[in-house]
Design a protein around this motif. Structure first.
Motif, mmCIF file in Angstrom:
data_model
loop_
_atom_site.group_PDB
_atom_site.id
_atom_site.type_symbol
_atom_site.label_atom_id
_atom_site.label_comp_id
_atom_site.label_asym_id
_atom_site.label_seq_id
_atom_site.Cartn_x
_atom_site.Cartn_y
_atom_site.Cartn_z
ATOM 1 N N ILE A 13 0.842 -1.207 0.000
ATOM 2 C CA ILE A 13 0.000 0.000 0.000
ATOM 3 C C ILE A 13 0.872 1.250 0.000
ATOM 4 C CG2 ILE A 13 -1.587 1.382 1.399
ATOM 5 C CD1 ILE A 13 -2.902 -1.226 2.293
ATOM 6 N N TYR A 14 1.881 1.285 0.870
ATOM 7 C CA TYR A 14 2.710 2.489 0.988
ATOM 8 C C TYR A 14 3.759 2.574 -0.114
ATOM 9 C CZ TYR A 14 0.393 3.419 5.376
ATOM 10 O OH TYR A 14 -0.565 3.699 6.317
ATOM 11 N N ASP A 15 4.192 1.437 -0.629
ATOM 12 C CA ASP A 15 5.093 1.472 -1.791
ATOM 13 C C ASP A 15 4.402 2.150 -2.971
ATOM 14 O OD1 ASP A 15 7.079 0.172 -0.408
ATOM 15 O OD2 ASP A 15 6.661 -1.812 -1.247
ATOM 16 N N ALA A 16 3.124 1.836 -3.163
ATOM 17 C CA ALA A 16 2.378 2.396 -4.300
ATOM 18 C C ALA A 16 2.192 3.903 -4.171
ATOM 19 C CB ALA A 16 1.019 1.713 -4.408
ATOM 20 N N ALA A 17 2.221 4.425 -2.936
ATOM 21 C CA ALA A 17 2.022 5.865 -2.748
ATOM 22 C C ALA A 17 3.085 6.683 -3.466
ATOM 23 C CB ALA A 17 2.022 6.201 -1.255
ATOM 24 N N VAL A 18 4.324 6.172 -3.494
ATOM 25 C CA VAL A 18 5.417 6.930 -4.118
ATOM 26 C C VAL A 18 5.921 6.273 -5.396
ATOM 27 C CG1 VAL A 18 6.183 8.028 -1.983
ATOM 28 C CG2 VAL A 18 7.078 5.782 -2.583
ATOM 29 N N VAL A 25 -0.028 -3.822 -8.832
ATOM 30 C CA VAL A 25 0.566 -4.933 -8.071
ATOM 31 C C VAL A 25 -0.160 -5.098 -6.744
ATOM 32 C CG1 VAL A 25 2.677 -5.783 -6.974
ATOM 33 C CG2 VAL A 25 2.814 -4.591 -9.177
ATOM 34 N N PHE A 26 -0.398 -3.967 -6.063
ATOM 35 C CA PHE A 26 -1.124 -4.025 -4.795
ATOM 36 C C PHE A 26 -2.548 -4.551 -5.003
ATOM 37 C CE2 PHE A 26 -4.438 -1.652 -2.531
ATOM 38 C CZ PHE A 26 -4.369 -2.321 -1.315
ATOM 39 N N HIS A 165 -5.017 2.652 6.062
ATOM 40 C CA HIS A 165 -3.730 2.668 5.375
ATOM 41 C C HIS A 165 -3.910 3.073 3.911
ATOM 42 C CE1 HIS A 165 -1.669 0.846 8.777
ATOM 43 N NE2 HIS A 165 -2.650 -0.041 8.858
ATOM 44 N N LEU A 166 -4.973 2.571 3.290
ATOM 45 C CA LEU A 166 -5.248 2.932 1.912
ATOM 46 C C LEU A 166 -5.535 4.429 1.779
ATOM 47 C CD1 LEU A 166 -7.382 0.014 0.451
ATOM 48 C CD2 LEU A 166 -5.438 1.109 -0.661
ATOM 49 N N ARG A 167 -6.297 4.961 2.723
ATOM 50 C CA ARG A 167 -6.608 6.397 2.699
ATOM 51 C C ARG A 167 -5.329 7.216 2.807
ATOM 52 N NH1 ARG A 167 -8.994 8.432 6.815
ATOM 53 N NH2 ARG A 167 -9.777 10.230 5.662
ATOM 54 N N ILE A 172 -0.952 10.506 0.486
ATOM 55 C CA ILE A 172 0.487 10.662 0.216
ATOM 56 C C ILE A 172 0.734 10.737 -1.282
ATOM 57 C CG2 ILE A 172 2.737 9.523 0.366
ATOM 58 C CD1 ILE A 172 1.757 8.311 3.045
ATOM 59 N N HIS A 173 0.078 9.840 -2.015
ATOM 60 C CA HIS A 173 0.212 9.831 -3.479
ATOM 61 C C HIS A 173 -0.206 11.187 -4.050
ATOM 62 C CE1 HIS A 173 -0.261 7.761 -7.525
ATOM 63 N NE2 HIS A 173 -0.832 8.939 -7.722
#
Length: 388
Positions: A13-18, A25-26, A165-167, A172-173
């Motif tokens: 989830i947090y990898d996808a933000a940046v 993948v997520f 976490h998704l929110r 962040i994204h």
């Protein structure tokens, strides 16, 4: 789901933000975890009952396990007949709901929404959540399942644990994307400068080079950058002097200038280099920060200015604007007359009108006005840098 899989899903989830390319993948991994036949992260506008699932390389709007044409059909039409949509309008941000609570199952099978869009994909149940909401807009997550796979209470609880976490990841994204767009805008502006600009870190290594500086460096005539991003000039003494100039600006906050003589060509006029210190407070693990801005000017590259700007600003006619831009490029009135095939008296008459309309009295005042008022909007002239 065991703790290792759960932790790995949180990491994705947090990898996808940046790294936006990791959103699919997520979503694939989320689909595996919940036995989904299709998972979509999309944008809904409740005011128009429209939606978009269209994605690109930098968006978190993504869909997996759904045919792209089917996604487009939803964007174009089926969002308007989605019987789940209106009933979930008031679903709060961060909350989940299963679709059997939005619309009776016995009525669903009679709808166009089910028969023409859900059924062909073997969708029947869905779990829906709003990750972000603003006015009538919502970023929405939908996880679809087949008729024989209703969602259990435990699964709803598990997904509810993931939603915060998704929110955060979407926020962040969003902030990261805004920063990237601002950075791209700033880079574009720096690349439009009619002078070379190189930003150096405190070690004297280039961290940004605008287009004009790249052009000057490629010519290797008075200034260039080596493979390590450090500056070089026409000879060793001059190189040491320029590096010292940059070092003083970085360490002592002293701006200064020097000439860079050109030994590789017969151009008599040197480049000018101006080092300007920048406020920089490097932090551990934060990467290299610009410490010095080095401006490099080549007097042999004329400026081109869009004559329409002068017409709009000062009311110059197209003919008068051409004369003004020619003078800015370094032409004399007599040279301009020869180039245009007109008499010197005609050029003098045109120049008189240009001076009157711009509120200047001499050609030197006119050039100063154009340089100060429009210099940053000028572009290098057509004469490219070449080694003689």
């Amino acid at each position: 789901m065991d703790e290792n899989k759960y932790d790995d899903l949180i990491g994705k989830i947090y990898d996808a933000a940046v790294m936006p390319e990791l959103w699919p993948v997520f979503l694939e991994q989320l689909s595996d975890a919940f036995g989904s036949k299709g998972t979509v992260l999309y944008l809904v506008d409740f005011a128009s009952r429209s939606a978009t699932c269209r994605s690109d390389e930098i968006s978190f709007l993504q869909s997996v396990r759904t045919d792209p044409e089917t996604v487009l059909s939803y964007d174009r039409y089926y969002s308007k007949v989605n019987v789940w949509l209106e009933n979930s309008r008031d679903l709060p941000e961060g909350k989940l709901i299963t679709t059997d609570r939005l619309f009776p199952v016995r009525e669903l099978i009679k709808t166009e929404w089910y028969n023409d869009w859900l059924k062909p994909q073997d969708y029947f149940h869905a779990m829906i959540g709003h990750l972000l909401k603003q006015d009538t807009l919502a970023v929405r997550l939908s996880i679809f399942r087949a008729k024989r796979q209703p969602f259990s209470a435990d699964e709803t609880i598990l997904l509810a644990r993931l939603v915060p976490h998704l929110r955060r990841s979407c926020m962040i994204h969003k902030k990261f994307s805004e920063f990237q767009r601002v950075l791209a805008t700033n880079t574009d502006l720096l690349n439009r400068l009619p002078v070379g600009l190189v930003l150096f870190d405190k070690c004297g290594q280039a961290v940004f080079v605008n287009h004009m500086a790249e052009t000057l460096s490629r010519s290797s005539d008075g200034f260039c950058l080596n493979a390590a991003g450090r500056c070089l000039t026409g000879n060793a003494n001059q190189t040491r002097a320029l590096r010292r100039l940059i070092g003083n600006a970085s360490e002592q906050g002293q701006g200064n200038a020097m000439s860079l003589h050109r030994y590789a060509s017969n151009r008599p006029r040197p480049l000018s280099a101006i080092a300007v210190p920048l406020q920089s407070r490097p932090l551990p693990f934060a990467g290299s920060e610009p410490s010095v801005a080095l401006f490099i000017c080549d007097p042999d590259i004329p400026f081109d200015l869009d004559g329409n700007l002068l017409t709009q600003c000062y009311g110059l006619s197209p003919v008068e604007a051409k004369l003004a831009t020619a003078l800015l490029r370094g032409q004399t009135p007599s040279d301009y007359a020869k180039t245009r095939g007109i008499s010197n008296n005609t050029v003098k008459s045109q120049l008189k009108q240009v001076l009157a309309k711009t509120g200047t009295h001499r050609q030197s005042e006119l050039i100063q006005l154009l340089m100060t008022g429009f210099g940053m909007l000028a572009s290098p002239g057509e004469a490219a840098l070449t080694k003689d």
